[in-house]
Design an enzyme around this catalytic site. Structure first.
Site, PDB file in Angstrom:
ATOM      1  N   ARG A 111      20.720  53.571  17.364  1.00 52.30           N
ATOM      2  CA  ARG A 111      20.897  52.770  18.578  1.00 52.30           C
ATOM      3  C   ARG A 111      22.223  53.300  19.361  1.00 52.30           C
ATOM      4  NH1 ARG A 111      21.519  46.900  15.694  1.00 52.30           N
ATOM      5  NH2 ARG A 111      20.678  46.269  17.584  1.00 52.30           N
ATOM      6  N   HIS A 136      13.643  42.760  30.797  1.00 49.62           N
ATOM      7  CA  HIS A 136      14.466  43.873  31.483  1.00 49.62           C
ATOM      8  C   HIS A 136      14.913  43.159  32.928  1.00 49.62           C
ATOM      9  CE1 HIS A 136      15.439  47.301  33.998  1.00 49.62           C
ATOM     10  NE2 HIS A 136      16.235  47.613  33.027  1.00 49.62           N
ATOM     11  N   ARG A 174      26.364  39.592  21.359  1.00 46.15           N
ATOM     12  CA  ARG A 174      27.123  39.909  22.459  1.00 46.15           C
ATOM     13  C   ARG A 174      27.262  38.637  23.517  1.00 46.15           C
ATOM     14  NH1 ARG A 174      22.756  43.866  24.846  1.00 46.15           N
ATOM     15  NH2 ARG A 174      21.011  42.497  24.987  1.00 46.15           N
ATOM     16  N   CYS A 230      44.850  39.262  57.632  1.00 43.87           N
ATOM     17  CA  CYS A 230      44.069  38.836  58.263  1.00 43.87           C
ATOM     18  C   CYS A 230      42.676  39.709  58.581  1.00 43.87           C
ATOM     19  CB  CYS A 230      44.385  38.114  59.579  1.00 43.87           C
ATOM     20  SG  CYS A 230      44.818  39.301  60.776  1.00 43.87           S
ATOM     21  N   SER A 260      51.382  39.597  60.191  1.00 47.62           N
ATOM     22  CA  SER A 260      50.082  39.405  59.530  1.00 47.62           C
ATOM     23  C   SER A 260      49.403  40.823  59.875  1.00 47.62           C
ATOM     24  CB  SER A 260      49.442  38.352  60.448  1.00 47.62           C
ATOM     25  OG  SER A 260      48.035  38.543  59.863  1.00 47.62           O
ATOM     26  N   TYR A 302      50.347  34.710  51.901  1.00 49.38           N
ATOM     27  CA  TYR A 302      48.824  34.471  52.134  1.00 49.38           C
ATOM     28  C   TYR A 302      47.903  35.519  52.445  1.00 49.38           C
ATOM     29  CZ  TYR A 302      49.164  34.735  57.194  1.00 49.38           C
ATOM     30  OH  TYR A 302      49.384  35.131  58.374  1.00 49.38           O
ATOM     31  N   MET A 345      19.939  52.713  27.217  1.00 52.23           N
ATOM     32  CA  MET A 345      19.443  53.784  26.513  1.00 52.23           C
ATOM     33  C   MET A 345      18.451  53.342  25.239  1.00 52.23           C
ATOM     34  SD  MET A 345      23.155  55.742  26.417  1.00 52.23           S
ATOM     35  CE  MET A 345      23.956  54.790  27.437  1.00 52.23           C
ATOM     36  N   LYS A 356      28.073  46.942  20.573  1.00 53.63           N
ATOM     37  CA  LYS A 356      27.244  46.564  19.775  1.00 53.63           C
ATOM     38  C   LYS A 356      27.832  47.110  18.296  1.00 53.63           C
ATOM     39  CE  LYS A 356      22.755  47.562  20.934  1.00 53.63           C
ATOM     40  NZ  LYS A 356      21.785  48.851  21.198  1.00 53.63           N
ATOM     41  N   GLY A 394      19.371  47.783  28.374  1.00 51.66           N
ATOM     42  CA  GLY A 394      18.045  48.817  28.452  1.00 51.66           C
ATOM     43  C   GLY A 394      18.353  49.950  29.031  1.00 51.66           C
TER      44      GLY A 394
END
Ligand code: ADP
Ligand code: MG
Ligand code: MG
Length: 887
Positions: free
Chosen positions: A95, A455, A339, A845, A778, A865, A106, A26, A104
């Site tokens: 704030r 909210h 934001r 895997c 693997s 992979y 604080m 903020k 939301g």
């Protein structure tokens, strides 16, 4: 000395957007907006590290007091008002604001600086006593709640009574006199509840509020939010002190929130809500229903023009969709926050692609902006078209996905029931940060009040959870744990189904169906007819250009193989053969093999299984034409294939021509104390080589047949549970002999690889030797995690949660690969293996192959992979791209 206070406003700021760590999100953006020339009320920010200092020492340092005093006097100078001045008082908001936005979490305190003296000054300066007393009333209420712990509903009660006795229909109709006497009642209430007078000294008010912000960092809801979102607990929160601007000064004033694009669909249109003659959180709180932002053009025309221009400028500057808060004071616009806006995944995809087309960002930026885990959302289910149900109510479609669950009306109940494994839908009048744990526990959230920026909407969207808000038709009774819609009553435990994409609420547990993307993947809808699929596909194509890791899928059937291919799988990393033995009459042949008295009997049973296996493999080779297919030889202990008593045992004994006792003897003989560490994996093929031989023959015969049909086959045969090179050597010899025989008889050559799963610590420790017999490794990280930790995954449910709760382990090691321990073994095995056999192919895997953080580890460890379940393939592709872009 490092400064701790940073000012902004009046065209210059000490900070910039890049200082989020210090100023919080903020504060950094308030500074950035100031630098951009966007109108922001002047103020200053106390750095976040001061929060941690305060929490450690429980007192404010003298240096900080000095710095704040200096910044405050600059603010007074700039505004021409003085803090605590009875004739023309400066008022501020206090704030919170951490580096990472915590919606939301604080509470903000507005109108700080008011007392019995300054309220008169505010009334005189604004020539509006009603406004002054209304601001004072809000301040006492907020401050007493947040700082002094007086329950907010006690104030609401007094307010409601005041409305009743004065005959006012709403708060807005309360006169200045009524508000003044209400403030008196508020003061008495505070004194009665806390035993202390409400503080009148603005300095005391200011420091009380600052300390409360710091303390709120340790509130349960804040700690929970950080835990769920993996936010560090030692960041601390900055504190922003901002001079007040007033949206409640009359009909030429107002306040609102907006998104520069639609956060739900991503459509490029300015989207928001506002209220005339209102302050602060009135819009998000859902107390009055706000107006759509377009109406501002009529209500507050000049400010609206300026707002349109400003939102565009902010978006161009930040190059991303912005979520903004603004206030209009007597026709003049002020921005209070900007934001990066939270959005659904469909919106995120659309916005990223549009911004590439608009030249704002590059395709690579677009790839980086979509988090791999987010992709789940476009693969979400929706309510089936066949469900033909009529909704009982329609609310705002705040966050998409379809979900069913039992209605619960309390966040604690939601949490308890979810812990018992029940599916719940949290139904609330509206949600507050106190409900956070309930939202986490619920499948979906339904509220009666609040808009798309309430909210509930913001939090659910952030979690990718289905939510419907502002469903005004619901009458919720918290006491009776029920809700009424028209003449339908739903009590706790009754099923509801929500469609977060359309806002429709249904009774019962409705069937759901795959999303548009999924329907294309399943081949039910053509890509041309599916715009959301096209966006998904375009982004994934860009991601593929950036990644180095290949992505394969774990599948056992031709059908799943086709789905995996549509998801972009570049081969099969794990095809388990045991599942093939359970279907139909195969299980009988399998059981015959297991109970056979000698090799001859086993071979006769295996001969029956061979053609069935061959057909399975041929189908899989066909589906994976041109791509590698890793087939794992039989792995589970044999007793898993046998019935354990009951009628099934009698039937089996009869069909095998055995007495029940004889069968029972076989079953008992196979019983193991610890099957996970018992006779399984290659240990089966070593004791019963004919099993390996049959499987290898089936693979090679299938490969030759498929190849003759023009299919490009690339079998990779994988030997499980090896702990010593001798085991692999033994099995490899059988496989090679089978290959020679089959190819000799059939007269065709097939290229193939033989490798092993590394899933035991000893295999990792002796990888250099094992690599002499392996074409590939693997990593079977499920078993490797079990055996490295020495814990059984099936039993871990009893104690692992305690480890996670107490922070003894950072993550569940079965979900996120344990880099420190298991990862160390893996790195070592890769290095030693490749030292022996340069170019050794390496993959994973286990289920970790579809977890973004584990994929990053595989990328960094030089894997070729990863392999995961088909649904996770897009997630792994994107995670692999992120890993490549980050390194
Ligand atoms: P949150 O993080 O919950 O959004 P904010 O600090 O942004 O909390 O503030 C809550 C509400 O108060 C917002 O609507 C915001 O616009 C408003 N607000 C905050 N500071 C001021 C101020 N100085 N003047 C007017 N309104 C303010
Ligand atoms: Mg707040
Ligand atoms: Mg805000």
């Amino acid at each position: 000395m490092q400064r701790s206070v940073y000012s902004f406003g009046n065209g210059r700021a000490d900070g910039t957007r890049d200082m989020k760590r210090t100023l919080g999100g903020k504060g950094a953006n308030l500074a950035e907006m100031t630098n951009l020339g966007v109108p922001v009320p002047p103020g200053f920010t106390i750095a976040a590290d001061q929060c941690m200092t305060y929490l450690a020492n429980s007192q404010v340092t003298e240096e900080l007091r000095q710095e704040v005093a200096t910044a405050l006097s600059q603010l007074e100078e700039a505004s021409g008002k003085r803090f605590g001045d009875a004739s023309n008082p400066l008022l501020v908001s206090v704030r919170s604001g951490a580096a990472v936005s915590m919606p939301g979490m604080m509470e903000t305190i507005l109108n700080l600086g008011l007392n019995d003296a300054t309220v008169a000054g505010l009334a005189a300066a604004s020539s509006n006593p009603r406004f002054a007393w209304d601001s004072y009333r809000r301040f006492v209420q907020m401050y007493s709640d947040v700082v002094m712990g007086v329950p907010i509903h006690r104030f609401e009660q007094l307010l409601a009574t005041k409305r009743l006795v004065t005959g006012a229909a709403s708060d807005a109709e309360l006169s200045a006199e009524a508000l003044q006497s209400l403030v008196g009642e508020y003061h008495q209430l505070v004194h009665a509840v806390t035993g202390q007078p409400f503080p009148h000294d603005p300095q005391v008010q200011l420091w009380g509020a600052i300390e409360a912000v710091w303390q709120s960092w340790t509130l349960k809801k804040a700690v929970d939010y950080r835990r769920v979102n993996s936010i560090a607990h030692d960041l601390g929160t900055a504190v922003n002190i901002v001079s007040m601007v007033f949206g409640n000064m009359g009909d030429d004033s107002g306040t609102g929130v907006a998104f520069t694009r639609d956060p739900s669909t991503g459509e490029h249109r300015f989207y928001g809500e506002f209220l005339v003659n209102a302050q602060g959180e009135d819009v998000v709180a859902g107390i009055r229903t706000p107006l759509p932002i377009e109406e501002m053009a009529q209500r507050l025309p000049g400010a609206y023009e300026q707002l349109l221009e400003t939102q565009h400028r902010l978006e161009q500057h930040f190059r991303d969709m912005q979520d903004i808060e603004f206030t209009v004071e007597r026709g003049k616009l002020y921005l209070l926050q900007t934001r990066t806006g939270k959005r659904t995944t469909p919106a995120a995809l659309r916005i990223a692609l549009d911004m590439v087309d608009e030249g704002l960002i590059t395709p690579r930026d677009a790839v980086k902006r979509i988090q791999p885990a987010q992709l789940d959302q476009v693969l979400h289910r929706v309510i089936a078209a066949t469900a033909h149900a009529t909704p009982i109510a329609v609310g705002l479609p705040a966050s998409p996905g379809a979900a069913s669950g039992m209605a619960v009306f309390d966040p604690d109940v939601a949490e308890q029931r979810a812990q018992r494994g029940e599916q719940v839908v949290l139904v609330r009048e509206e949600t507050t940060p106190e409900d956070f744990h309930g939202i986490v526990a619920a499948r979906a959230v339904l509220t009666a009040r609040g808009g798309m920026t309430s909210h509930a909407a913001v939090v659910a969207r952030g979690m990718g959870k289905c939510a419907i808000v502002g469903c005004a038709a619901l009458e919720i009774s918290h006491e009776q744990r029920s809700m009424k819609v028209g003449d339908v009553t739903v009590t706790e435990g009754e099923w509801l189904t929500l469609d977060g994409g359309t806002g429709r609420v249904f009774l019962g547990d409705l069937p759901t169906q795959p999303s548009e993307v999924m329907r294309v993947i399943n081949g039910v809808v053509a890509p041309e007819d599916a715009p959301s699929y096209q966006r998904f596909h375009r982004l994934m194509t860009w991601a593929d250009e950036d990644r180095r890791l290949r992505v394969r899928a774990n599948v056992d059937t031709p059908r799943d193989a086709r789905v995996a291919r549509n998801f972009g799988a570049e081969g099969i990393g794990l095809c388990r053969t045991e599942h093939m033995f359970f279907e139909g009459d195969r299980i009988t042949a399998m059981r015959e093999m297991i109970v056979a008295r000698d090799e001859g009997g086993r071979r006769r049973a295996l001969d029956k299984l061979l053609p069935m296996q061959r057909a399975d493999f041929e189908g899989i080779f066909q589906a994976m034409d041109g791509l590698p297919v890793t087939i794992r030889l039989l792995d589970p202990p044999l007793h898993e294939f046998l019935p354990h008593g009951g009628e099934e045992s009698s039937l089996l004994a009869a069909s095998l021509g055995l007495s029940r006792q004889e069968l029972q003897r076989v079953v008992s003989a196979l019983r193991e104390t610890n099957p996970m560490l018992g006779h399984r994996g290659c240990r089966l093929g070593i004791v019963f080589p004919e099993i390996t031989e049959m499987q290898a023959r089936a693979i090679f015969e299938a490969a030759v047949r498929a190849q003759r049909r023009g299919i490009d086959v690339r079998p990779e045969i994988m030997v499980p549970l090896v702990s010593d090179v001798s085991e692999l050597r033994h099995q490899r010899a059988i496989i090679e002999r089978a290959a020679e025989q089959v190819m000799g008889v059939m007269g065709d050559q097939v290229q193939y690889l033989v490798g092993t799963m590394i899933e035991l610590p000893r295999a990792a420790l002796t990888a250099d030797e094992i690599a002499t017999e392996a074409d590939f490794f693997s990593f079977g990280t499920n078993d490797l995690t079990q055996t490295t930790f020495g814990l059984s995954r099936d039993d871990a449910g009893r104690f692992l949660p305690h480890y996670l709760d107490r922070g003894l382990l950072p993550d569940d090691p079965f979900q996120v690969l344990d880099v420190k321990g298991v990862g160390k073994l893996i790195r070592m095995a890769v290095r030693d293996g490749r030292d022996t056999t340069p170019g050794l192919k390496v993959g994973i895997c286990g289920e970790h192959g579809g977890d973004p953080r584990s994929v990053t580890f595989c990328h960094e460890s030089g894997f070729d992979y990863v392999s995961c379940s088909p649904f996770r393939v897009p997630v792994a592709r994107l995670a692999a791209a992120h890993a490549a872009l980050a390194s």
